[in-house]
Design an enzyme around this catalytic site. Structure first.
Site: not given
Length: 370
Positions: A130, A200, A202
């Protein structure tokens, strides 16, 4: 009579939540957007996000494990739909869908707007991918809607070429709208401490989950603590956490829920443990303390306001922080003061006004619905 052609690229649940208020605000100004649904999250609650009344087209690109390959897949599917060159493409956040939408817009020479621009952890591995994706989007966007002054400062330091606007976060708009529709909070059972948990990211799927499970075992040894763990939509991740702590009597597992259901869970909790970026924005506005399961955050405003605290993913540190707050009602109440470091619920209207004015200047006339 001129009619704007605005496309919102949406692939994930957070994108739908945050772009819902933006789409509604654009519609209220006579700018009627349409949706391009990538398929990254196959089931989106469009009605719950106020998006079900807008025209939409699904690319049908199912999410996959490799985010870079998914970017390529969505780009290839999306680019043909931009050859007629709409007036504006809007993406939100830092997902594979957002990056693919941005890349397709740039390749098609279509103006690009980025909602939630300027967030930075300053660590390309946390969160991965991200942090890389949002930097790449910001470098190409014509309009950058930064939720806070701090995010805007990040963009100015990077000398991005687009127009920077501080607008607040549209996720707060969505939260306020959802909370208004919820029934009154349920009374908490005396003698119980309610802990809501999600995980959640990664980078936390490996040893991070093991460490979190170890921490929750230590916390669950205290019979008054009730743990509600909202499972990840990935069945392998959900199965793994159930295998790690499923034998604990005071742990309850919840299936992935709607935004309204999640807000209700948050509001009725004493404390939240999560690595979610959205929850870092929502918890302060709800007045619920949040311990962030990360070592760094691109949303430091929640930490600065005192509503959030970084605890990393070391079991002892997590458990100690939970028990410290459970044993100190004054400190818990201090973290639970309702505050709005990410905006006051007017972000979407501000964004829609800026877009309307920007497109009007580009077209040389006011945009009116035909």
């Amino acid at each position: 009579m001129y009619r704007a052609d605005i496309r919102l690229v949406i692939g994930t649940r957070p994108e739908a939540i945050q772009l819902g208020p933006v789409a509604q605000a654009l519609d209220a100004r006579g700018l009627h957007p349409s949706l391009i649904l990538t398929g990254q999250h196959p089931q989106l609650d469009l009605a719950g996000c106020g998006l079900d009344r807008f025209p939409s087209f699904s690319l049908g690109c199912e999410g996959q494990a490799d985010p870079h390959k998914y970017v390529e897949q969505v780009f290839d599917a999306l680019f043909p739909f931009l050859r007629r060159r709409p007036d504006l493409v809007i993406v939100q956040g830092d997902t594979s869908s957002a990056l693919a939408g941005a890349m397709a817009a740039v390749a098609a020479r279509v103006p690009l707007a980025h909602v939630e621009a300027g967030l930075r952890s300053h660590d390309l591995q946390q969160p991965w991918p991200e942090e890389e994706y949002r930097r790449r989007i910001d470098a190409e966007a014509d309009l950058l809607f930064a939720p806070t002054e701090g995010a805007a400062q990040n963009l100015r330091r990077e000398h991005v070429p687009g127009d920077i606007h501080v607008t607040g976060n549209s996720g707060v708009d969505a939260l306020i709208a959802v909370e208004r529709r919820l029934p009154a909070s349920t009374l908490r059972e005396a003698g119980q401490f309610k802990l809501l948990v999600t995980c959640h990211r990664r980078e936390n799927w490996g040893e991070g989950l093991n460490s979190l499970a170890d921490a929750l075992r230590r916390v669950a040894a205290h019979a008054d603590i009730r743990i509600d763990f909202v499972l990840h939509p990935n069945p392998e991740i959900a199965a793994r956490i159930q295998a790690l702590i499923g034998d604990l009597d005071n742990v309850r597992f919840s299936l992935p829920c709607t935004h309204a259901e999640q807000v209700a869970k948050m509001r009725n909790s004493d404390l939240i443990l999560s690595d979610s970026g959205g929850m870092q924005e929502e918890a302060p506005a709800l007045g619920v303390p949040l311990l962030v399961l990360r070592n760094t955050t691109e949303r430091p405003e929640g930490v600065a306001s005192g509503n959030c605290r970084l605890v990393g993913l070391h079991a002892e540190q997590i458990a100690s922080a939970v028990l410290e707050l459970r044993n100190d009602p004054v400190a818990l109440a201090r973290m639970g003061r309702r505050q709005f470091p990410f905006g006051d619920g007017t972000a979407a209207r501000t964004i829609a006004t800026i877009i309307d004015d920007w497109l009007s200047v580009r077209s040389g006339s006011h945009l009116l619905a035909g």
